[in-house]
Scaffold this motif. Structure first.
Motif, short mmCIF file in Angstrom:
data_model
loop_
_atom_site.label_atom_id
_atom_site.label_comp_id
_atom_site.label_asym_id
_atom_site.label_seq_id
_atom_site.Cartn_x
_atom_site.Cartn_y
_atom_site.Cartn_z
N LEU A 181 0.83 -1.20 0.00
CA LEU A 181 0.00 0.00 0.00
C LEU A 181 0.86 1.25 0.00
CD1 LEU A 181 -2.65 1.61 0.36
CD2 LEU A 181 -2.48 1.14 2.82
N TYR A 182 1.85 1.29 0.87
CA TYR A 182 2.68 2.50 0.98
C TYR A 182 3.53 2.71 -0.28
CZ TYR A 182 1.37 2.03 5.88
OH TYR A 182 0.66 1.92 7.05
N LEU A 183 3.99 1.62 -0.89
CA LEU A 183 4.79 1.76 -2.10
C LEU A 183 3.96 2.27 -3.28
CD1 LEU A 183 7.12 -1.39 -2.03
CD2 LEU A 183 7.68 0.99 -1.45
N ARG A 184 2.66 2.07 -3.23
CA ARG A 184 1.77 2.64 -4.26
C ARG A 184 1.71 4.16 -4.17
NH1 ARG A 184 -2.53 -0.80 -6.25
NH2 ARG A 184 -4.09 0.76 -5.80
N HIS A 185 2.13 4.68 -3.03
CA HIS A 185 2.09 6.13 -2.82
C HIS A 185 3.44 6.62 -2.31
CE1 HIS A 185 -2.26 6.28 -3.40
NE2 HIS A 185 -2.32 5.18 -2.69
N ARG A 186 4.46 6.33 -3.09
CA ARG A 186 5.81 6.76 -2.71
C ARG A 186 5.93 8.27 -2.77
NH1 ARG A 186 6.52 2.47 -6.08
NH2 ARG A 186 6.99 3.83 -7.84
N LEU A 204 12.25 -7.90 9.97
CA LEU A 204 12.46 -7.38 8.62
C LEU A 204 11.17 -6.82 8.05
CD1 LEU A 204 14.74 -10.16 7.07
CD2 LEU A 204 15.40 -7.78 7.53
N ALA A 205 10.08 -7.57 8.23
CA ALA A 205 8.78 -7.11 7.74
C ALA A 205 8.30 -5.92 8.55
CB ALA A 205 7.76 -8.24 7.81
N LEU A 206 8.50 -5.98 9.86
CA LEU A 206 8.09 -4.86 10.72
C LEU A 206 8.82 -3.58 10.36
CD1 LEU A 206 6.58 -3.86 13.31
CD2 LEU A 206 8.59 -4.64 14.61
N GLY A 207 10.14 -3.67 10.23
CA GLY A 207 10.93 -2.49 9.85
C GLY A 207 10.62 -2.02 8.44
N GLY A 208 10.37 -2.97 7.53
CA GLY A 208 10.02 -2.60 6.16
C GLY A 208 8.71 -1.85 6.11
N MET A 209 7.75 -2.28 6.92
CA MET A 209 6.46 -1.59 6.99
C MET A 209 6.63 -0.16 7.47
SD MET A 209 4.08 -0.42 9.41
CE MET A 209 4.52 -1.34 10.88
N ALA A 210 7.38 0.02 8.56
CA ALA A 210 7.57 1.36 9.11
C ALA A 210 8.36 2.25 8.15
CB ALA A 210 8.27 1.27 10.46
N ALA A 211 9.38 1.68 7.51
CA ALA A 211 10.18 2.46 6.56
C ALA A 211 9.34 2.89 5.37
CB ALA A 211 11.38 1.62 6.10
N ALA A 212 8.53 1.97 4.84
CA ALA A 212 7.67 2.30 3.70
C ALA A 212 6.64 3.34 4.08
CB ALA A 212 6.99 1.04 3.17
N ALA A 213 6.10 3.24 5.29
CA ALA A 213 5.12 4.24 5.74
C ALA A 213 5.77 5.62 5.82
CB ALA A 213 4.55 3.85 7.10
N TRP A 214 6.97 5.68 6.36
CA TRP A 214 7.64 6.97 6.52
C TRP A 214 8.04 7.57 5.18
CZ3 TRP A 214 7.45 9.14 11.19
CH2 TRP A 214 8.14 10.34 11.37
N ALA A 215 8.30 6.72 4.20
CA ALA A 215 8.70 7.19 2.88
C ALA A 215 7.51 7.42 1.95
CB ALA A 215 9.66 6.20 2.23
N SER A 255 3.62 9.01 0.77
CA SER A 255 3.00 10.33 0.71
C SER A 255 1.96 10.55 1.79
CB SER A 255 2.34 10.54 -0.67
OG SER A 255 3.33 10.59 -1.69
N PHE A 256 1.63 9.51 2.54
CA PHE A 256 0.70 9.69 3.65
C PHE A 256 1.36 10.53 4.74
CE2 PHE A 256 -0.64 5.59 1.78
CZ PHE A 256 -1.95 5.94 1.45
N THR A 257 0.54 11.29 5.45
CA THR A 257 1.09 12.19 6.46
C THR A 257 1.90 11.45 7.51
OG1 THR A 257 0.52 13.69 8.26
CG2 THR A 257 -1.14 12.07 7.67
N ARG A 258 3.08 11.95 7.79
CA ARG A 258 3.93 11.33 8.81
C ARG A 258 3.40 11.56 10.20
NH1 ARG A 258 8.70 13.64 5.57
NH2 ARG A 258 9.32 11.92 4.22
N TYR A 259 2.61 12.62 10.39
CA TYR A 259 2.09 12.93 11.72
C TYR A 259 1.04 11.92 12.16
CZ TYR A 259 4.54 17.35 11.31
OH TYR A 259 5.51 18.29 11.17
N ARG A 260 0.52 11.15 11.22
CA ARG A 260 -0.45 10.11 11.59
C ARG A 260 0.05 8.74 11.14
NH1 ARG A 260 -6.50 12.47 10.67
NH2 ARG A 260 -7.02 10.67 11.97
N VAL A 261 0.19 8.54 9.86
CA VAL A 261 0.58 7.23 9.37
C VAL A 261 2.03 6.90 9.75
CG1 VAL A 261 0.83 5.79 7.31
CG2 VAL A 261 -1.08 7.41 7.48
N GLY A 262 2.93 7.84 9.55
CA GLY A 262 4.33 7.60 9.89
C GLY A 262 4.53 7.35 11.37
#
Length: 225
Positions: free
Chosen positions: A98-103, A140-151, A153-160
Protein backbone atom coordinates in the motif's frame (compact mmCIF):
# COMPACT_ATOMS: atom_id res chain seq x y z
CA UNK A 1 -12.04 14.77 15.41
CA UNK A 2 -15.43 16.43 16.19
CA UNK A 3 -17.56 14.52 18.71
CA UNK A 4 -20.61 14.48 16.41
CA UNK A 5 -18.56 13.07 13.51
CA UNK A 6 -17.09 10.36 15.71
CA UNK A 7 -20.43 9.21 17.10
CA UNK A 8 -22.69 9.62 14.05
CA UNK A 9 -20.55 9.45 10.91
CA UNK A 10 -17.87 7.11 12.27
CA UNK A 11 -19.49 4.75 14.80
CA UNK A 12 -17.03 2.01 13.94
CA UNK A 13 -14.18 4.16 15.27
CA UNK A 14 -16.07 4.80 18.50
CA UNK A 15 -16.87 1.13 19.00
CA UNK A 16 -13.28 0.22 18.17
CA UNK A 17 -11.97 2.65 20.80
CA UNK A 18 -14.40 1.31 23.40
CA UNK A 19 -13.41 -2.31 22.65
CA UNK A 20 -9.70 -1.43 22.83
CA UNK A 21 -10.15 0.27 26.21
CA UNK A 22 -12.20 -2.65 27.54
CA UNK A 23 -9.53 -5.12 26.47
CA UNK A 24 -6.80 -3.06 28.16
CA UNK A 25 -8.83 -2.89 31.36
CA UNK A 26 -9.69 -6.59 31.49
CA UNK A 27 -6.47 -8.05 30.01
CA UNK A 28 -5.09 -8.90 33.47
CA UNK A 29 -8.42 -9.77 35.05
CA UNK A 30 -9.89 -13.21 35.60
CA UNK A 31 -11.88 -13.26 32.37
CA UNK A 32 -12.47 -16.39 30.30
CA UNK A 33 -9.63 -16.93 27.84
CA UNK A 34 -11.88 -17.34 24.82
CA UNK A 35 -13.90 -14.21 25.58
CA UNK A 36 -10.76 -12.14 26.13
CA UNK A 37 -9.21 -13.48 22.93
CA UNK A 38 -12.32 -12.54 20.94
CA UNK A 39 -12.44 -9.12 22.58
CA UNK A 40 -8.81 -8.55 21.61
CA UNK A 41 -9.67 -9.07 17.95
CA UNK A 42 -12.64 -6.69 17.90
CA UNK A 43 -10.85 -3.27 17.78
CA UNK A 44 -8.87 -4.00 14.62
CA UNK A 45 -11.79 -5.82 13.01
CA UNK A 46 -13.87 -2.66 13.45
CA UNK A 47 -11.07 -0.56 11.97
CA UNK A 48 -11.17 -2.86 8.94
CA UNK A 49 -14.91 -2.26 8.59
CA UNK A 50 -14.35 1.48 8.99
CA UNK A 51 -11.84 1.45 6.13
CA UNK A 52 -14.26 -0.36 3.82
CA UNK A 53 -17.20 1.88 4.69
CA UNK A 54 -15.37 5.19 4.43
CA UNK A 55 -13.72 4.57 1.04
CA UNK A 56 -14.21 2.10 -1.78
CA UNK A 57 -10.85 2.25 -3.54
CA UNK A 58 -8.29 -0.53 -3.89
CA UNK A 59 -6.14 1.33 -1.38
CA UNK A 60 -8.92 1.24 1.21
CA UNK A 61 -9.43 -2.48 0.60
CA UNK A 62 -5.72 -3.07 1.11
CA UNK A 63 -5.87 -1.05 4.33
CA UNK A 64 -8.88 -3.09 5.47
CA UNK A 65 -6.83 -6.22 4.76
CA UNK A 66 -4.01 -4.89 6.93
CA UNK A 67 -6.42 -4.23 9.79
CA UNK A 68 -8.17 -7.59 9.36
CA UNK A 69 -4.84 -9.42 9.45
CA UNK A 70 -3.95 -7.40 12.54
CA UNK A 71 -7.18 -8.61 14.16
CA UNK A 72 -6.32 -12.21 13.29
CA UNK A 73 -2.81 -11.67 14.62
CA UNK A 74 -4.12 -10.21 17.87
CA UNK A 75 -6.23 -13.29 18.47
CA UNK A 76 -3.72 -15.70 17.00
CA UNK A 77 -0.87 -14.84 19.37
CA UNK A 78 -3.15 -15.78 22.26
CA UNK A 79 -3.41 -19.29 20.82
CA UNK A 80 -0.12 -19.88 19.00
CA UNK A 81 2.68 -17.35 18.58
CA UNK A 82 3.68 -18.75 15.17
CA UNK A 83 0.28 -18.31 13.51
CA UNK A 84 -0.31 -14.95 15.17
CA UNK A 85 3.09 -13.76 14.00
CA UNK A 86 2.38 -15.09 10.50
CA UNK A 87 -0.80 -13.01 10.31
CA UNK A 88 1.10 -9.88 11.35
CA UNK A 89 3.88 -10.69 8.85
CA UNK A 90 1.33 -10.88 6.03
CA UNK A 91 -0.27 -7.67 7.26
CA UNK A 92 3.08 -5.90 7.08
CA UNK A 93 3.58 -7.19 3.53
CA UNK A 94 0.21 -5.80 2.44
CA UNK A 95 0.94 -2.50 4.19
CA UNK A 96 4.29 -2.23 2.40
CA UNK A 97 2.49 -2.73 -0.90
CA UNK A 98 0.00 0.00 0.00
CA UNK A 99 2.68 2.50 0.98
CA UNK A 100 4.79 1.76 -2.10
CA UNK A 101 1.77 2.64 -4.26
CA UNK A 102 2.09 6.13 -2.82
CA UNK A 103 5.81 6.76 -2.71
CA UNK A 104 6.86 10.28 -1.80
CA UNK A 105 8.55 11.88 -4.85
CA UNK A 106 11.59 13.05 -2.90
CA UNK A 107 12.98 12.59 0.59
CA UNK A 108 15.24 14.93 2.56
CA UNK A 109 18.59 13.46 3.60
CA UNK A 110 17.49 13.22 7.24
CA UNK A 111 14.33 11.38 6.19
CA UNK A 112 16.36 8.94 4.10
CA UNK A 113 18.53 8.18 7.13
CA UNK A 114 15.44 7.47 9.23
CA UNK A 115 13.92 5.24 6.55
CA UNK A 116 17.13 3.20 6.30
CA UNK A 117 17.37 3.03 10.10
CA UNK A 118 13.81 1.72 10.43
CA UNK A 119 14.46 -0.84 7.72
CA UNK A 120 17.80 -2.15 9.01
CA UNK A 121 17.92 -1.42 12.73
CA UNK A 122 14.47 -2.81 13.55
CA UNK A 123 15.26 -6.46 12.69
CA UNK A 124 18.65 -6.30 14.42
CA UNK A 125 17.16 -4.86 17.62
CA UNK A 126 14.29 -7.34 17.44
CA UNK A 127 16.79 -10.20 17.33
CA UNK A 128 19.00 -8.78 20.08
CA UNK A 129 16.09 -8.13 22.44
CA UNK A 130 14.38 -11.48 21.93
CA UNK A 131 17.39 -13.70 21.31
CA UNK A 132 15.41 -15.35 18.51
CA UNK A 133 16.38 -15.46 14.84
CA UNK A 134 12.74 -16.04 13.94
CA UNK A 135 11.81 -12.79 15.65
CA UNK A 136 14.67 -11.07 13.84
CA UNK A 137 13.25 -12.32 10.53
CA UNK A 138 9.82 -10.99 11.50
CA UNK A 139 11.56 -7.69 12.30
CA UNK A 140 12.46 -7.38 8.62
CA UNK A 141 8.78 -7.11 7.74
CA UNK A 142 8.09 -4.86 10.72
CA UNK A 143 10.93 -2.49 9.85
CA UNK A 144 10.02 -2.60 6.16
CA UNK A 145 6.46 -1.59 6.99
CA UNK A 146 7.57 1.36 9.11
CA UNK A 147 10.18 2.46 6.56
CA UNK A 148 7.67 2.30 3.70
CA UNK A 149 5.12 4.24 5.74
CA UNK A 150 7.64 6.97 6.52
CA UNK A 151 8.70 7.19 2.88
CA UNK A 152 5.12 7.32 1.59
CA UNK A 153 3.00 10.33 0.71
CA UNK A 154 0.70 9.69 3.65
CA UNK A 155 1.09 12.19 6.46
CA UNK A 156 3.93 11.33 8.81
CA UNK A 157 2.09 12.93 11.72
CA UNK A 158 -0.45 10.11 11.59
CA UNK A 159 0.58 7.23 9.37
CA UNK A 160 4.33 7.60 9.89
CA UNK A 161 4.08 8.03 13.65
CA UNK A 162 1.50 5.24 13.81
CA UNK A 163 3.93 2.86 12.11
CA UNK A 164 6.71 3.85 14.52
CA UNK A 165 4.39 3.26 17.50
CA UNK A 166 3.70 -0.21 16.10
CA UNK A 167 7.46 -0.85 16.03
CA UNK A 168 7.85 0.39 19.61
CA UNK A 169 5.03 -1.87 20.77
CA UNK A 170 6.61 -4.94 19.19
CA UNK A 171 10.05 -4.08 20.55
CA UNK A 172 8.52 -3.94 24.02
CA UNK A 173 7.12 -7.43 23.42
CA UNK A 174 10.54 -8.69 22.33
CA UNK A 175 12.24 -7.05 25.33
CA UNK A 176 9.78 -8.80 27.64
CA UNK A 177 10.27 -12.05 25.76
CA UNK A 178 14.04 -11.87 26.19
CA UNK A 179 13.70 -10.72 29.82
CA UNK A 180 15.56 -7.51 28.99
CA UNK A 181 13.16 -5.30 30.90
CA UNK A 182 10.96 -5.38 33.99
CA UNK A 183 7.66 -6.83 32.68
CA UNK A 184 5.44 -4.22 34.35
CA UNK A 185 6.47 -1.56 31.82
CA UNK A 186 5.75 -3.53 28.63
CA UNK A 187 2.58 -4.93 30.19
CA UNK A 188 1.42 -1.35 30.68
CA UNK A 189 2.48 0.10 27.33
CA UNK A 190 2.30 -2.65 24.69
CA UNK A 191 -1.42 -2.50 23.98
CA UNK A 192 -1.84 1.31 24.08
CA UNK A 193 1.12 1.93 21.75
CA UNK A 194 0.02 -0.83 19.40
CA UNK A 195 -3.62 0.18 19.18
CA UNK A 196 -2.87 3.90 18.92
CA UNK A 197 -0.41 3.14 16.13
CA UNK A 198 -2.97 1.11 14.18
CA UNK A 199 -5.67 3.72 14.82
CA UNK A 200 -3.44 6.51 13.48
CA UNK A 201 -2.48 4.45 10.43
CA UNK A 202 -6.08 3.59 9.58
CA UNK A 203 -7.56 7.05 10.07
CA UNK A 204 -4.57 8.76 8.45
CA UNK A 205 -4.78 6.70 5.27
CA UNK A 206 -8.56 7.04 4.99
CA UNK A 207 -8.43 10.78 5.59
CA UNK A 208 -5.88 11.20 2.80
CA UNK A 209 -7.91 9.05 0.41
CA UNK A 210 -11.14 10.93 1.12
CA UNK A 211 -9.50 14.30 0.67
CA UNK A 212 -8.01 13.17 -2.61
CA UNK A 213 -4.76 14.99 -1.91
CA UNK A 214 -2.51 12.00 -2.53
CA UNK A 215 -2.57 12.51 -6.29
CA UNK A 216 -0.76 15.82 -5.83
CA UNK A 217 2.03 14.30 -3.74
CA UNK A 218 2.64 10.94 -5.38
CA UNK A 219 5.72 10.01 -7.33
CA UNK A 220 5.87 10.41 -11.10
CA UNK A 221 5.70 6.65 -11.72
CA UNK A 222 2.70 5.93 -9.49
CA UNK A 223 -0.42 4.66 -11.22
CA UNK A 224 -3.71 6.46 -10.95
CA UNK A 225 -6.26 4.61 -8.79
Amino acid sequence: MPKRALIQARPYLLFSLVAAILYWIYADENVGGLYLTLLKGVPLALLAVYALVRHHSTDAKMLAGVMALGSLGDMGVEIDWFWGGAAFFLGHAVAIGLYLRHRRPALASSQKVLVVALLLVTPVVSWLLSGSLDVGFYGLALGGMAAAAWASSFTRYRVGIGAVLFVISDLLIFARMGERIDPWLPNLLIWPTYYLGQFLICTGVIQALRRGDLEQRRGPFAKHH
